[in-house]
Motif scaffolding. Structure first.
Motif, PDB file in Angstrom:
ATOM      1  N   LEU A 202     -10.339   6.159  19.219  1.00 12.71           N
ATOM      2  CA  LEU A 202     -11.426   7.111  18.998  1.00 12.71           C
ATOM      3  C   LEU A 202     -11.087   8.492  19.548  1.00 12.71           C
ATOM      4  O   LEU A 202     -11.545   9.515  19.019  1.00 12.71           O
ATOM      5  CB  LEU A 202     -12.715   6.588  19.647  1.00 12.71           C
ATOM      6  CG  LEU A 202     -13.358   5.367  18.987  1.00 12.71           C
ATOM      7  CD1 LEU A 202     -14.462   4.813  19.861  1.00 12.71           C
ATOM      8  CD2 LEU A 202     -13.890   5.708  17.605  1.00 12.71           C
ATOM      9  N   SER A 208      -9.091  10.487  13.206  1.00 17.80           N
ATOM     10  CA  SER A 208     -10.516  10.805  13.104  1.00 17.80           C
ATOM     11  C   SER A 208     -11.162  10.260  11.833  1.00 17.80           C
ATOM     12  O   SER A 208     -12.383  10.085  11.776  1.00 17.80           O
ATOM     13  CB  SER A 208     -10.718  12.325  13.171  1.00 17.80           C
ATOM     14  OG  SER A 208      -9.995  12.966  12.121  1.00 17.80           O
ATOM     15  N   THR A 211     -12.431   4.542  10.138  1.00 18.05           N
ATOM     16  CA  THR A 211     -13.827   4.134  10.339  1.00 18.05           C
ATOM     17  C   THR A 211     -13.959   3.190  11.535  1.00 18.05           C
ATOM     18  O   THR A 211     -12.980   2.571  11.976  1.00 18.05           O
ATOM     19  CB  THR A 211     -14.379   3.432   9.092  1.00 18.05           C
ATOM     20  OG1 THR A 211     -13.665   2.194   8.887  1.00 18.05           O
ATOM     21  CG2 THR A 211     -14.230   4.308   7.860  1.00 18.05           C
ATOM     22  N   ILE A 212     -15.184   3.080  12.020  1.00 17.46           N
ATOM     23  CA  ILE A 212     -15.480   2.183  13.146  1.00 17.46           C
ATOM     24  C   ILE A 212     -15.150   0.739  12.764  1.00 17.46           C
ATOM     25  O   ILE A 212     -14.617  -0.022  13.576  1.00 17.46           O
ATOM     26  CB  ILE A 212     -16.966   2.279  13.553  1.00 17.46           C
ATOM     27  CG1 ILE A 212     -17.313   3.705  14.005  1.00 17.46           C
ATOM     28  CG2 ILE A 212     -17.292   1.272  14.643  1.00 17.46           C
ATOM     29  CD1 ILE A 212     -16.592   4.145  15.260  1.00 17.46           C
ATOM     30  N   LYS A 224     -19.018  -6.570  13.658  1.00 17.37           N
ATOM     31  CA  LYS A 224     -19.500  -5.268  14.133  1.00 17.37           C
ATOM     32  C   LYS A 224     -20.473  -5.426  15.288  1.00 17.37           C
ATOM     33  O   LYS A 224     -20.484  -4.624  16.233  1.00 17.37           O
ATOM     34  CB  LYS A 224     -20.161  -4.514  12.976  1.00 17.37           C
ATOM     35  CG  LYS A 224     -20.464  -3.057  13.293  1.00 17.37           C
ATOM     36  CD  LYS A 224     -20.949  -2.314  12.072  1.00 17.37           C
ATOM     37  CE  LYS A 224     -21.193  -0.837  12.396  1.00 17.37           C
ATOM     38  NZ  LYS A 224     -21.637  -0.087  11.195  1.00 17.37           N
ATOM     39  N   ASN A 228     -20.023  -3.704  18.923  1.00 20.87           N
ATOM     40  CA  ASN A 228     -21.007  -2.752  19.444  1.00 20.87           C
ATOM     41  C   ASN A 228     -21.560  -3.206  20.801  1.00 20.87           C
ATOM     42  O   ASN A 228     -21.733  -2.397  21.714  1.00 20.87           O
ATOM     43  CB  ASN A 228     -22.158  -2.572  18.450  1.00 20.87           C
ATOM     44  CG  ASN A 228     -21.760  -1.752  17.240  1.00 20.87           C
ATOM     45  OD1 ASN A 228     -20.821  -0.969  17.295  1.00 20.87           O
ATOM     46  ND2 ASN A 228     -22.467  -1.933  16.138  1.00 20.87           N
ATOM     47  N   THR A 238     -22.784   3.611  22.221  1.00 21.05           N
ATOM     48  CA  THR A 238     -22.298   2.985  20.999  1.00 21.05           C
ATOM     49  C   THR A 238     -20.997   3.669  20.595  1.00 21.05           C
ATOM     50  O   THR A 238     -20.756   4.818  20.994  1.00 21.05           O
ATOM     51  CB  THR A 238     -23.318   3.118  19.860  1.00 21.05           C
ATOM     52  OG1 THR A 238     -23.521   4.510  19.576  1.00 21.05           O
ATOM     53  CG2 THR A 238     -24.646   2.479  20.227  1.00 21.05           C
ATOM     54  N   THR A 240     -20.124   5.022  17.784  1.00 16.26           N
ATOM     55  CA  THR A 240     -20.410   6.238  17.001  1.00 16.26           C
ATOM     56  C   THR A 240     -20.802   7.397  17.926  1.00 16.26           C
ATOM     57  O   THR A 240     -20.327   8.514  17.785  1.00 16.26           O
ATOM     58  CB  THR A 240     -21.552   5.981  15.990  1.00 16.26           C
ATOM     59  OG1 THR A 240     -21.193   4.875  15.159  1.00 16.26           O
ATOM     60  CG2 THR A 240     -21.803   7.198  15.127  1.00 16.26           C
ATOM     61  N   ARG A 243     -17.763   8.651  19.904  1.00 17.49           N
ATOM     62  CA  ARG A 243     -16.866   9.493  19.104  1.00 17.49           C
ATOM     63  C   ARG A 243     -17.438  10.890  18.915  1.00 17.49           C
ATOM     64  O   ARG A 243     -16.718  11.893  18.994  1.00 17.49           O
ATOM     65  CB  ARG A 243     -16.621   8.820  17.741  1.00 17.49           C
ATOM     66  CG  ARG A 243     -15.868   9.687  16.759  1.00 17.49           C
ATOM     67  CD  ARG A 243     -15.607   8.958  15.459  1.00 17.49           C
ATOM     68  NE  ARG A 243     -14.256   8.418  15.416  1.00 17.49           N
ATOM     69  CZ  ARG A 243     -13.779   7.679  14.421  1.00 17.49           C
ATOM     70  NH1 ARG A 243     -14.565   7.370  13.397  1.00 17.49           N
ATOM     71  NH2 ARG A 243     -12.544   7.236  14.434  1.00 17.49           N
ATOM     72  N   LYS A 244     -18.744  10.991  18.674  1.00 14.07           N
ATOM     73  CA  LYS A 244     -19.364  12.291  18.433  1.00 14.07           C
ATOM     74  C   LYS A 244     -19.371  13.175  19.667  1.00 14.07           C
ATOM     75  O   LYS A 244     -19.419  14.412  19.568  1.00 14.07           O
ATOM     76  CB  LYS A 244     -20.820  12.092  17.951  1.00 14.07           C
ATOM     77  CG  LYS A 244     -20.909  11.577  16.518  1.00 14.07           C
ATOM     78  CD  LYS A 244     -22.364  11.420  16.108  1.00 14.07           C
ATOM     79  CE  LYS A 244     -22.466  10.931  14.670  1.00 14.07           C
ATOM     80  NZ  LYS A 244     -23.900  10.726  14.267  1.00 14.07           N
TER      81      LYS A 244
END
Length: 246
Positions: A202, A208, A211-212, A224, A228, A238, A240, A243-244
């Motif tokens: 990540l 980049s 995908t997860i 998944k 998670n 999480t 996501t 990563r953000k």
């Protein structure tokens, strides 16, 4: 007839005792799964637990049917009986579908495996010498080195027996090392390395666009939800969100 009612009571009492025994076995099985497996085997426990819950609900409805049978509303009992037959058909089809598509769910846990609590009790009876302690420390260093260099956690079906075969550390000692001395289940121990690997991916700007879902399969997870859960337990966020906010 009183005799007929008495037989029904005995049958239901036997089923209740059986259900309680099943939940006790499942409780022990969950500990064994967590202490010795780190992949698809955990799904076996989850499915068995769900199936037992469904059967318990089905039995509770059957008990309700029999209560109405001996009451002033026998017609309600007949309607419930029809519902039970229909439900049983769906449950049987569900069970058959699972068996055909996931035969691994029905494989037994190795009967030779023991809970760590039992192993610890046995260890306490035998006083550990300083040499024994040094051996444990050496084995722990070898284990960590093996996990970093060989990356066995990438195997989604990894078991403690696999690690034992690769490192030469007996399963008993390995189980004590991870579950007792490190204070982690084997499941969590392996997932720690998987999450660290996922975090590195990540953080990699060149990946980049990965995908997860692709990442979780790459690092050894097979669902998944489990990824998670493990990621949030390890990082507090999480995947996501992590990563953000890099």
């Amino acid at each position: 007839m009183i005799e007929f009612q008495f037989i029904h009571i005995l049958i239901h009492l036997q089923i209740v005792i059986y259900i309680i025994a099943v939940f006790r076995v499942l409780r022990k099985s969950k500990k064994l799964y967590l202490e010795n497996y780190a992949g698809k085997s955990i799904s076996s426990y989850n499915w068995l637990f769900q199936f037992t819950i469904v059967l318990t609900i089905l039995y509770t409805v059957a008990l309700l049917k029999n209560i109405f049978k001996f009451s002033d509303y026998p017609q309600i009992s007949e309607w419930i009986k029809i519902g039970l037959w229909v439900s049983s058909l769906f449950i049987f089809c569900w069970y058959l579908f699972k068996a055909l598509n996931n035969p691994g769910l029905f494989r037994n846990i190795d009967s030779k495996l023991k809970l760590v609590s039992e192993l610890v009790s046995e260890e306490k009876k035998n006083e550990q010498s300083p040499e024994h302690e040094r051996e444990y420390n050496e084995e722990l260093l070898n284990l960590k080195k093996y996990m970093v260099e060989r990356k066995p956690y990438l195997n989604s079906s990894l078991t403690i027996q696999d690690v034992s075969n690769e490192t030469g550390i007996p399963v008993r000692d390995l189980s004590l090392l991870i579950n007792h001395q490190l204070g982690q289940h084997f499941y969590d121990f392996v997932n720690t390395y998987r999450i660290e690997s996922a975090m590195n991916i990540l953080k990699d700007n060149t990946k980049s666009k990965v995908t997860i879902l692709e990442i979780l399969y790459e690092v050894g997870f097979n669902s998944k939800s489990s990824f998670n859960t493990a990621f949030k337990k390890h990082t507090g966020n999480t995947p996501t969100f992590y990563r953000k906010n890099l």
